[in-house]
Design a protein around this motif. Structure first.
Motif, PDB file in Angstrom:
ATOM      1  N   LEU A 153      -4.655  27.706 -74.692  1.00  0.00           N
ATOM      2  CA  LEU A 153      -3.572  27.399 -73.761  1.00  0.00           C
ATOM      3  C   LEU A 153      -3.611  28.319 -72.548  1.00  0.00           C
ATOM      4  O   LEU A 153      -3.503  27.853 -71.398  1.00  0.00           O
ATOM      5  CB  LEU A 153      -2.228  27.518 -74.488  1.00  0.00           C
ATOM      6  CG  LEU A 153      -0.973  27.240 -73.641  1.00  0.00           C
ATOM      7  CD1 LEU A 153      -1.003  25.804 -73.114  1.00  0.00           C
ATOM      8  CD2 LEU A 153       0.288  27.495 -74.462  1.00  0.00           C
ATOM      9  N   SER A 154      -3.787  29.604 -72.792  1.00  0.00           N
ATOM     10  CA  SER A 154      -3.818  30.562 -71.692  1.00  0.00           C
ATOM     11  C   SER A 154      -4.993  30.300 -70.762  1.00  0.00           C
ATOM     12  O   SER A 154      -4.863  30.381 -69.530  1.00  0.00           O
ATOM     13  CB  SER A 154      -3.906  31.990 -72.245  1.00  0.00           C
ATOM     14  OG  SER A 154      -2.834  32.262 -73.113  1.00  0.00           O
TER      15      SER A 154
ATOM     16  N   TRP B  88      -6.559  27.439 -70.199  1.00  0.00           N
ATOM     17  CA  TRP B  88      -6.370  26.220 -69.398  1.00  0.00           C
ATOM     18  C   TRP B  88      -5.308  26.414 -68.315  1.00  0.00           C
ATOM     19  O   TRP B  88      -5.446  25.890 -67.200  1.00  0.00           O
ATOM     20  CB  TRP B  88      -5.991  25.050 -70.299  1.00  0.00           C
ATOM     21  CG  TRP B  88      -7.162  24.510 -71.061  1.00  0.00           C
ATOM     22  CD1 TRP B  88      -7.364  24.584 -72.400  1.00  0.00           C
ATOM     23  CD2 TRP B  88      -8.301  23.839 -70.520  1.00  0.00           C
ATOM     24  NE1 TRP B  88      -8.558  24.005 -72.751  1.00  0.00           N
ATOM     25  CE2 TRP B  88      -9.163  23.530 -71.604  1.00  0.00           C
ATOM     26  CE3 TRP B  88      -8.685  23.467 -69.243  1.00  0.00           C
ATOM     27  CZ2 TRP B  88     -10.372  22.869 -71.443  1.00  0.00           C
ATOM     28  CZ3 TRP B  88      -9.897  22.809 -69.065  1.00  0.00           C
ATOM     29  CH2 TRP B  88     -10.718  22.516 -70.152  1.00  0.00           C
ATOM     30  N   VAL B  89      -4.275  27.168 -68.617  1.00  0.00           N
ATOM     31  CA  VAL B  89      -3.258  27.447 -67.588  1.00  0.00           C
ATOM     32  C   VAL B  89      -3.874  28.239 -66.442  1.00  0.00           C
ATOM     33  O   VAL B  89      -3.653  27.934 -65.256  1.00  0.00           O
ATOM     34  CB  VAL B  89      -2.066  28.219 -68.204  1.00  0.00           C
ATOM     35  CG1 VAL B  89      -1.129  28.740 -67.115  1.00  0.00           C
ATOM     36  CG2 VAL B  89      -1.293  27.320 -69.160  1.00  0.00           C
ATOM     37  N   LEU B  90      -4.653  29.254 -66.778  1.00  0.00           N
ATOM     38  CA  LEU B  90      -5.307  30.057 -65.748  1.00  0.00           C
ATOM     39  C   LEU B  90      -6.307  29.220 -64.951  1.00  0.00           C
ATOM     40  O   LEU B  90      -6.373  29.317 -63.710  1.00  0.00           O
ATOM     41  CB  LEU B  90      -6.013  31.250 -66.407  1.00  0.00           C
ATOM     42  CG  LEU B  90      -6.773  32.190 -65.454  1.00  0.00           C
ATOM     43  CD1 LEU B  90      -5.825  32.813 -64.436  1.00  0.00           C
ATOM     44  CD2 LEU B  90      -7.505  33.265 -66.255  1.00  0.00           C
TER      45      LEU B  90
ATOM     46  N   THR C 165      -6.277  25.941 -64.457  1.00  0.00           N
ATOM     47  CA  THR C 165      -5.535  25.011 -63.602  1.00  0.00           C
ATOM     48  C   THR C 165      -5.017  25.717 -62.351  1.00  0.00           C
ATOM     49  O   THR C 165      -5.093  25.183 -61.228  1.00  0.00           O
ATOM     50  CB  THR C 165      -4.357  24.407 -64.378  1.00  0.00           C
ATOM     51  OG1 THR C 165      -4.845  23.777 -65.564  1.00  0.00           O
ATOM     52  CG2 THR C 165      -3.612  23.383 -63.528  1.00  0.00           C
ATOM     53  N   PHE C 166      -4.487  26.906 -62.534  1.00  0.00           N
ATOM     54  CA  PHE C 166      -3.969  27.671 -61.393  1.00  0.00           C
ATOM     55  C   PHE C 166      -5.077  27.980 -60.392  1.00  0.00           C
ATOM     56  O   PHE C 166      -4.890  27.823 -59.168  1.00  0.00           O
ATOM     57  CB  PHE C 166      -3.332  28.963 -61.905  1.00  0.00           C
ATOM     58  CG  PHE C 166      -2.907  29.896 -60.815  1.00  0.00           C
ATOM     59  CD1 PHE C 166      -1.747  29.659 -60.085  1.00  0.00           C
ATOM     60  CD2 PHE C 166      -3.671  31.013 -60.509  1.00  0.00           C
ATOM     61  CE1 PHE C 166      -1.359  30.524 -59.067  1.00  0.00           C
ATOM     62  CE2 PHE C 166      -3.290  31.885 -59.500  1.00  0.00           C
ATOM     63  CZ  PHE C 166      -2.124  31.633 -58.773  1.00  0.00           C
TER      64      PHE C 166
END
Length: 346
Positions: free
Chosen positions: A13-14, A16-18, A20-21
């Motif tokens: 999760l971390s 993919w969030v990073l 995407t950002f």
């Protein structure tokens, strides 16, 4: 195991969030007017390729199903670029433009995320399999420890009942007291010795109770001279560890013992314990430590190896007239559950 899986989920999760950002920031910095939808569909494409292959590997990795794997892999490769090209904010209304973007994603994006999914799956499998192996080894070690400890009760009971039988047969007035002492000893063995460690003071009380039971066989002063140096309240020890050494000292001594013939010395130092026991050698004692078929001495050695790997030392002293065992254990001030982690590496 579940905790490790939750950690991996958090890492996914971390990451993919990073990711995407960073993609959105890069597209926005480049001045893309449709950077937000482009970021979303680029992310959807990457997620599709990554997790389709990730779970495909979950099903087929390490199994002899290569044909099924490669057929499904081909499907993932060919369909991987479709979310990006179908929903691209820029209308790809010609076949040339469509295939241009399709080929670009197929060549540059799909292989990267196929590799990353393979790397993630192999890493997770390696970690999880290592943990499973360690858990199985720990369970095997704990099962062996439980088995070794379970041998103590019948072995001890058999020897003690023989002694009480002799007292009863001779109608000795000390027989009832012997039964009471045995009950006290069995109470400790059944109810108190199940903990990984016990205070050294409690273990020494147990040994002294055993000495008192054996002393009923002798009319003279105590045949065991016990010396304790140091503070036993600061020391924790695996239960029922010294009883076999004491039993052997009685068993392999002459039938008639004088006061203080058996010498027991316990020395407590900073994070270490030394247990020394010495007894006179009876005549015709070919095997001083253990009789044929005995389980006491091998039991002690195995338990020491499992509980204190690399943290104990045994010295045998045989002068021909006396026999002694000197046992030194390090790390006796640490809880046993901290030392049990070493079982997996020994």
């Amino acid at each position: 195991m579940q905790r490790v899986k939750n950690i991996f989920r958090l890492v996914h999760l971390s990451s993919w969030v990073l990711f995407t950002f960073l993609v959105g920031l890069q597209l926005h910095t480049d001045g893309q007017s449709y950077w937000l939808p482009l970021t979303i569909w680029f992310l959807v494409t990457c997620l599709y390729v990554f997790y389709s292959h990730f779970y495909l590997l979950t099903r087929y990795l390490g199994k002899n199903k290569k044909r099924a794997y490669f057929l499904r892999l081909a499907g993932i490769v060919l369909t991987g670029p479709l979310p990006f090209v179908f929903f691209h904010p820029k209308k790809l209304n010609t076949w040339d433009l469509f295939f241009e973007y399709y080929a670009m994603v197929l060549i540059s994006i799909v292989p990267i995320f196929l590799f990353l999914s393979w790397l993630a799956r192999v890493t997770e499998n390696l970690v999880l399999n290592t943990i499973k192996k360690e858990q199985l080894e720990k369970q095997a070690a704990e099962a062996e420890l439980h088995y070794l400890k379970s041998q103590i009760n019948p072995h001890f009971l058999f020897n003690t009942l023989n002694n009480i039988h002799t007292l009863v047969y001779k109608q000795a007035p000390t027989a009832p007291e012997a039964v009471l002492r045995l009950a006290s000893l069995m109470r400790y063995m059944i109810y108190e010795s199940n903990a990984p460690t016990v205070p050294l003071t409690r273990e020494m009380n147990y040994l002294q109770d055993y000495m008192g039971l054996q002393q009923l066989r002798y009319r003279m002063s105590p045949v065991v001279e016990l010396e304790i140096n140091g503070d036993p309240t600061s020391c924790q020890i695996a239960p029922l560890l010294f009883i076999h050494l004491l039993e052997n000292a009685y068993k392999h001594s002459p039938a008639r013992l004088g006061p203080g013939d058996i010498k027991v010395k316990v020395e407590i130092k900073t994070d270490s314990l030394t247990f020394h026991i010495q007894n006179p050698i009876g005549k015709h004692q070919n095997k001083v430590i253990e009789e044929p078929g005995g389980i006491g001495w091998p039991n002690v050695q195995k338990r020491l190896h499992l509980l204190y790997p690399g943290r104990h030392r045994i010295e045998i002293e045989n002068s021909g007239e006396t026999f002694g065992v000197r046992l030194e254990i390090n790390g006796t001030h640490a809880p046993i559950h901290e030392r049990e982690t070493h079982l997996l590496h020994h």
